[in-house]
Design a protein around this motif. Structure first.
Motif, PDB file in Angstrom:
ATOM      1  N   ALA A 155       0.846  -0.980   0.046  1.00 16.36           N
ATOM      2  CA  ALA A 155       0.086   0.026  -0.009  1.00 16.36           C
ATOM      3  C   ALA A 155       0.826   1.161  -0.077  1.00 16.36           C
ATOM      4  CB  ALA A 155      -0.844   0.189   1.142  1.00 16.36           C
ATOM      5  N   GLU A 156       2.091   1.210   0.042  1.00 15.05           N
ATOM      6  CA  GLU A 156       2.866   2.217  -0.018  1.00 15.05           C
ATOM      7  C   GLU A 156       2.821   3.069  -1.344  1.00 15.05           C
ATOM      8  OE1 GLU A 156       7.096   1.089   1.168  1.00 15.05           O
ATOM      9  OE2 GLU A 156       6.482   0.489   2.919  1.00 15.05           O
ATOM     10  N   PRO A 157       2.621   4.525  -1.448  1.00 18.74           N
ATOM     11  CA  PRO A 157       2.611   5.148  -2.412  1.00 18.74           C
ATOM     12  C   PRO A 157       4.206   5.342  -2.906  1.00 18.74           C
ATOM     13  CG  PRO A 157       2.719   6.629  -0.415  1.00 18.74           C
ATOM     14  CD  PRO A 157       2.602   5.281  -0.098  1.00 18.74           C
ATOM     15  N   SER A 158       4.451   5.911  -4.385  1.00 21.88           N
ATOM     16  CA  SER A 158       5.734   5.878  -5.084  1.00 21.88           C
ATOM     17  C   SER A 158       6.365   7.203  -4.122  1.00 21.88           C
ATOM     18  CB  SER A 158       5.859   6.121  -6.203  1.00 21.88           C
ATOM     19  OG  SER A 158       4.620   7.088  -6.509  1.00 21.88           O
ATOM     20  N   TYR A 159       7.500   7.302  -4.241  1.00 22.26           N
ATOM     21  CA  TYR A 159       8.252   8.468  -3.400  1.00 22.26           C
ATOM     22  C   TYR A 159       8.323   9.642  -4.364  1.00 22.26           C
ATOM     23  CZ  TYR A 159      11.173  10.395   0.161  1.00 22.26           C
ATOM     24  OH  TYR A 159      11.736  11.445   1.136  1.00 22.26           O
ATOM     25  N   PRO A 160       7.871  10.604  -3.889  1.00 27.50           N
ATOM     26  CA  PRO A 160       7.851  11.836  -4.788  1.00 27.50           C
ATOM     27  C   PRO A 160       9.075  12.600  -5.126  1.00 27.50           C
ATOM     28  CG  PRO A 160       6.904  12.564  -2.749  1.00 27.50           C
ATOM     29  CD  PRO A 160       7.323  11.181  -2.478  1.00 27.50           C
ATOM     30  N   GLY A 161      10.024  12.432  -4.209  1.00 26.75           N
ATOM     31  CA  GLY A 161      11.163  13.536  -4.432  1.00 26.75           C
ATOM     32  C   GLY A 161      12.469  12.351  -5.034  1.00 26.75           C
ATOM     33  N   ASP A 162      13.607  13.109  -4.916  1.00 24.74           N
ATOM     34  CA  ASP A 162      14.874  12.452  -5.323  1.00 24.74           C
ATOM     35  C   ASP A 162      15.557  11.655  -4.176  1.00 24.74           C
ATOM     36  OD1 ASP A 162      17.586  11.759  -6.115  1.00 24.74           O
ATOM     37  OD2 ASP A 162      17.761  13.810  -7.355  1.00 24.74           O
TER      38      ASP A 162
ATOM     39  N   ALA B 221      20.409  12.346  15.858  1.00 24.72           N
ATOM     40  CA  ALA B 221      20.908  11.394  15.045  1.00 24.72           C
ATOM     41  C   ALA B 221      19.628  10.320  14.761  1.00 24.72           C
ATOM     42  CB  ALA B 221      22.070  10.967  15.523  1.00 24.72           C
ATOM     43  N   SER B 222      18.690  10.137  15.714  1.00 27.34           N
ATOM     44  CA  SER B 222      17.774   9.112  15.820  1.00 27.34           C
ATOM     45  C   SER B 222      16.463   9.702  15.117  1.00 27.34           C
ATOM     46  CB  SER B 222      17.322   8.796  17.147  1.00 27.34           C
ATOM     47  OG  SER B 222      16.749   9.696  17.893  1.00 27.34           O
ATOM     48  N   ILE B 223      16.124  10.876  15.214  1.00 26.48           N
ATOM     49  CA  ILE B 223      15.122  11.618  14.411  1.00 26.48           C
ATOM     50  C   ILE B 223      15.277  12.245  12.984  1.00 26.48           C
ATOM     51  CG2 ILE B 223      14.972  13.871  15.516  1.00 26.48           C
ATOM     52  CD1 ILE B 223      11.917  11.109  15.104  1.00 26.48           C
ATOM     53  N   CYS B 224      16.372  12.178  12.781  1.00 27.74           N
ATOM     54  CA  CYS B 224      17.033  13.212  11.659  1.00 27.74           C
ATOM     55  C   CYS B 224      16.123  12.719  10.384  1.00 27.74           C
ATOM     56  CB  CYS B 224      18.473  13.005  11.403  1.00 27.74           C
ATOM     57  SG  CYS B 224      18.982  13.847   9.811  1.00 27.74           S
ATOM     58  N   ASP B 225      16.167  11.429   9.836  1.00 27.56           N
ATOM     59  CA  ASP B 225      15.323  11.175   8.627  1.00 27.56           C
ATOM     60  C   ASP B 225      13.816  11.477   8.870  1.00 27.56           C
ATOM     61  OD1 ASP B 225      17.544   9.932   7.350  1.00 27.56           O
ATOM     62  OD2 ASP B 225      17.616   8.686   9.157  1.00 27.56           O
ATOM     63  N   VAL B 226      13.160  11.197  10.009  1.00 28.50           N
ATOM     64  CA  VAL B 226      11.733  11.810   9.785  1.00 28.50           C
ATOM     65  C   VAL B 226      11.643  13.313   9.837  1.00 28.50           C
ATOM     66  CG1 VAL B 226       9.743  11.779  11.491  1.00 28.50           C
ATOM     67  CG2 VAL B 226      11.399   9.690  11.679  1.00 28.50           C
ATOM     68  N   TRP B 227      12.633  13.955  10.582  1.00 28.24           N
ATOM     69  CA  TRP B 227      12.383  15.534  10.146  1.00 28.24           C
ATOM     70  C   TRP B 227      12.780  15.969   8.756  1.00 28.24           C
ATOM     71  CZ3 TRP B 227      11.550  19.720  13.126  1.00 28.24           C
ATOM     72  CH2 TRP B 227      12.127  20.858  12.755  1.00 28.24           C
TER      73      TRP B 227
ATOM     74  N   TYR C 152       7.916   8.340   4.561  1.00 30.16           N
ATOM     75  CA  TYR C 152       6.992   9.084   3.606  1.00 30.16           C
ATOM     76  C   TYR C 152       5.315   8.719   3.644  1.00 30.16           C
ATOM     77  CZ  TYR C 152       4.643  11.306  -0.359  1.00 30.16           C
ATOM     78  OH  TYR C 152       4.135  11.951  -1.148  1.00 30.16           O
ATOM     79  N   SER C 153       5.407   7.404   3.665  1.00 30.77           N
ATOM     80  CA  SER C 153       3.980   6.332   3.574  1.00 30.77           C
ATOM     81  C   SER C 153       3.172   7.005   4.957  1.00 30.77           C
ATOM     82  CB  SER C 153       4.261   5.074   3.501  1.00 30.77           C
ATOM     83  OG  SER C 153       4.731   4.857   2.322  1.00 30.77           O
ATOM     84  N   ALA C 154       4.084   6.849   6.105  1.00 32.07           N
ATOM     85  CA  ALA C 154       3.179   7.009   7.526  1.00 32.07           C
ATOM     86  C   ALA C 154       3.050   8.565   7.545  1.00 32.07           C
ATOM     87  CB  ALA C 154       4.341   6.841   8.451  1.00 32.07           C
ATOM     88  N   MET C 155       3.703   9.600   6.929  1.00 31.45           N
ATOM     89  CA  MET C 155       3.361  10.848   7.078  1.00 31.45           C
ATOM     90  C   MET C 155       2.284  11.309   6.153  1.00 31.45           C
ATOM     91  SD  MET C 155       7.274  12.600   7.986  1.00 31.45           S
ATOM     92  CE  MET C 155       6.535  14.109   8.598  1.00 31.45           C
ATOM     93  N   LEU C 156       2.317  10.677   4.980  1.00 30.26           N
ATOM     94  CA  LEU C 156       1.281  11.110   4.102  1.00 30.26           C
ATOM     95  C   LEU C 156      -0.203  10.655   4.680  1.00 30.26           C
ATOM     96  CD1 LEU C 156       0.544  11.936   1.067  1.00 30.26           C
ATOM     97  CD2 LEU C 156       1.010   9.752   0.481  1.00 30.26           C
ATOM     98  N   GLN C 157      -0.223   9.308   5.338  1.00 28.20           N
ATOM     99  CA  GLN C 157      -1.498   8.980   6.005  1.00 28.20           C
ATOM    100  C   GLN C 157      -2.029   9.889   7.078  1.00 28.20           C
ATOM    101  OE1 GLN C 157      -3.387   6.404   4.903  1.00 28.20           O
ATOM    102  NE2 GLN C 157      -4.855   7.567   6.192  1.00 28.20           N
ATOM    103  N   ALA C 158      -0.852  10.279   7.886  1.00 28.52           N
ATOM    104  CA  ALA C 158      -1.126  11.322   8.855  1.00 28.52           C
ATOM    105  C   ALA C 158      -1.874  12.612   8.278  1.00 28.52           C
ATOM    106  CB  ALA C 158      -0.018  11.648   9.743  1.00 28.52           C
TER     107      ALA C 158
END
Length: 698
Positions: free
Chosen positions: A247-254, A291-297, A553-559
């Motif tokens: 159910a994951e959407p395609s990633y929109p960025g580079d 360092a732990s939350i960088c990717d989500v940010w 991205y999938s999680a944040m898009l759903q939120a």
């Protein structure tokens, strides 16, 4: 196009649908299907229509002679008058309005009163302009204009708030465990049919076991909720990602570019703390949290967090995890908004040349908007902000339809009473414009958050019980392949009964053979990972969902979708590794207290992040650098250009603060107000009494 059928016809169609059964399964009849589909289409049309935002008045500049101006020109000129000094002009306009409206206690203005008001604020009306202008504001054609009509005409129509009061009546109950046995005494509408379903359940348990039965029931309940059945799902679900890979959407960025940007930001954030402590012992700070939350940010910054110029409101409000503040400074440094001198003076902002320890608008008035430290303040303020956004919109004071509140919380911070209260209040208020992100790195200040249990499962129960939509972001792509290929649920059961303390031990030791033995071989699952080497196995484990950009991205898009059309707040439970990519201390109990990095640690960190620095550069360093280098490829580099372009699409840089101009409407008390306290008091006085005395003087 036909009129809707009466209630009796609907009820009959529903009854016929329930009575039409085949192979012990109930089927919907065609009439009820058509009725349901018509309702869906009507709801979809209404929903889309309500989201259109068309201003009541289209303003255009004009130069018509005085006395012959159109309504549009007059409105445009009034907006220009107010815009010169918005604070004082609006204050004068409001005071003048209520002064006139209160004379006869009508709280309404007639045409001549409105004309007089316009003259006082700098927009004189001549001749027929008085009636023309008055008719524009007299929306209900009552012959007088209320303040609500006046402000609504100036502002224009706003879209309806996504969450209506209908959401307040959602069914949320569930059985406490003490009431399990009482189910046999409940009324059964069709006893024979109920017995058939129970026999089917017994057969599933007998042939497939309780684990498979549990998953099947979860799937059925989720499907029932999706189809509008008012049944509450269980407060905890299997320990898997809420959004399956399919159910994951395609990633929109580079994706490759964004990973390079994340690495640069993570590097500069860590170097900022380490360099500051080497040059000034005792500066403090935290390396492991960001360092732990960088990717989500970073995924949020590139695709979700709305700036001030985003349409439909005032942008998003973000409450950043306090200990992760170096990450915001590191990104602003790459964007050119903070100089090298300022970030080198981390936690040394008193002289105006540094940056503050934690987010606070008083310390950095043009940067931070929201304070988030001490622990628990962030969640509590975020809920209040989301509630205030809704209040402004529902009261017609401001368009906040596109404003969301994002709140980052540490898993250790979840134990604060302010956090728990905030969660309960958000669920009770159905604040669907609120999105919380819990950084589940399993570690608090000096050890594990829950050494002998599962903190993600616990938090899911807390949030679901409070009325949140819960999105679990646990496993990265490689490890999730093992979960997806679990045919009987045995592997998921192993994951659920492995306590967080053991999970952290595997991360700290980074030993693929140990992980294989204890998690797979000892549970009879060795064949599940026979195709992987020890290095591949531990590599998959060390990339949880909170570090996988696609999963994030999938999680944040759903939120985000929940915020647009859902009826409850959302939470993302993101599994991360504290000190991610810092090989020598990631996942260890001491990582939170890590303030500096040695040369060999820096070299390992550089290699993992692919930072363009040689060993000699790290060892020798530059002038006043303390042996380390901040990396900024420059404004013309592909990385920085990409960052800035993504932020412009979302309405501008963040965080940024634009202080309100309030000097014209605030009057400082005279010095005589404080003379009582200048002299002191010969008698003892409590703090409360002194404060009450100050309030009396004010």
């Amino acid at each position: 196009t036909a009129a809707p059928p009466p209630v009796r016809a609907c009820r009959s169609a529903l009854v016929r649908g329930f009575r039409s059964k085949s192979a012990k399964m109930m089927r919907w009849t065609a009439p009820f299907k058509r009725l349901a589909q018509a309702g869906v289409e009507t709801a979809r049309t209404n929903r889309l229509g309500s989201r259109l935002y068309t201003p009541m008045i289209k303003f255009r500049a004009g130069s018509t002679a005085l006395g012959d101006r159109s309504a549009e020109e007059l409105l445009s000129q009034l907006r220009a008058v107010i815009g010169k000094d918005s604070s004082s002009s609006l204050l004068q306009l409001s005071n003048e309005w209520f002064g006139r409206a209160d004379k006869d206690r009508s709280m309404q203005l007639q045409a001549e009163e409105l004309s007089s008001l316009m003259a006082d604020v700098g927009l004189p009306l001549e001749g027929k302009e008085v009636q023309t202008f008055f008719e524009v504001f007299d929306i209900n054609k009552s012959g007088s204009v209320s303040y609500a009509e006046f402000t609504a005409t100036l502002r224009g129509e706003m879209p309806q708030f996504a969450a209506s009061l209908a959401f307040m009546n959602q069914y949320r109950g569930h059985y406490p465990s003490a009431m399990v046995s009482s189910g046999t005494d409940l009324a059964i509408f069709d006893k024979a049919e109920a017995e058939e379903w129970i026999e089917s359940l017994d057969a599933v348990i007998q042939h497939h076991g309780p684990t498979r039965t549990r998953f099947m029931l979860h799937e059925l309940m989720d499907e029932a909720v999706r189809k509008g059945v008012k049944v509450s799902p269980p407060i905890t679900t299997p320990m898997i990602n809420s959004i399956p890979t399919s159910a994951e959407p395609s990633y929109p960025g580079d994706l490759a570019m964004e990973r390079r940007v994340s690495n640069l930001v993570r590097w500069n954030a860590a170097v900022m703390v380490s360099d500051g402590n080497k040059r000034a012992m005792g500066v403090g700070g935290h390396i492991g949290t960001f360092a732990s939350i960088c990717d989500v940010w970073e995924v949020g910054m590139n695709h979700f967090f709305r700036g001030k110029a985003y349409g439909g409101g005032q942008g998003d409000q973000i409450y950043m995890q306090g200990h992760a503040s170096p990450g915001a400074y590191a990104r602003a440094y790459l964007e050119g908004r903070l100089s090298l001198e300022r970030i080198m003076n981390f936690r040394q902002e008193v002289g105006g040349k540094g940056v503050s320890s934690y987010p606070h608008p008083r310390l950095m008035p043009d940067f931070w908007e929201n304070p988030t430290v001490s622990m628990g303040i962030g969640p509590l303020c975020a809920v209040t902000q989301a509630r205030f956004f809704r209040y402004l919109h529902l009261r017609g004071m401001a368009d906040t339809s596109a404003c969301r509140v994002w709140c980052f919380i540490g898993d250790g911070e979840m134990d604060e009473p302010e956090s728990i209260y905030a969660i309960a209040r958000a669920g009770y208020e159905r604040l669907n414009n609120l999105i919380m992100i819990v950084n589940c790195n399993y570690q608090r200040l000096d050890g594990p958050v829950r050494g002998n249990s599962k903190v993600i499962q616990e938090f899911e129960g807390v949030f679901r019980g409070a009325g949140f939509d819960c999105i679990k972001l646990i496993w990265g792509s490689e490890w999730n392949k093992l979960v997806d290929k679990d045919p009987d649920g045995r592997f998921i059961e192993v994951l659920e009964r492995t306590p967080d303390g053991d999970c952290q031990r595997y991360a700290a030791k980074q030993d693929g053979a140990l992980l294989r033995k204890e998690m797979f071989d000892d549970n009879g699952l060795g064949d599940r990972v026979a195709h992987l080497t020890d290095a591949e196995l531990i590599s998959a484990y060390m990339q949880p969902g909170g570090h996988d950009h696609k999963k994030i991205y999938s999680a944040m898009l759903q939120a985000e979708k929940n915020a647009e059309s859902g009826g409850r707040p959302s939470v993302i439970l993101a599994k991360t590794l504290k000190g991610f990519s810092l090989a020598t201390f990631q996942g260890r109990n001491t990582v939170h207290q890590q303030k500096t990095m040695k040369d060999d640690e820096l070299m390992g960190f550089r290699t993992v992040l692919d930072i363009p620095l040689t060993d000699e550069q790290i060892k020798s360093g530059g002038e006043n650098q303390g042996g380390e280098f901040f990396r900024n490829p420059g404004p013309d580099s592909p990385e920085v250009k990409y960052m800035c372009e993504q932020r412009q699409k979302l309405g501008g840089f963040y965080p940024t603060r634009q202080p309100a101009k309030v000097s014209s409407i605030i009057e400082i008390p005279e010095t005589g107000t404080y003379t009582l306290f200048d002299k002191g008091n010969p008698k003892p006085m409590s703090t409360t009494m002194a404060f009450a005395g100050l309030l009396r003087k004010l």
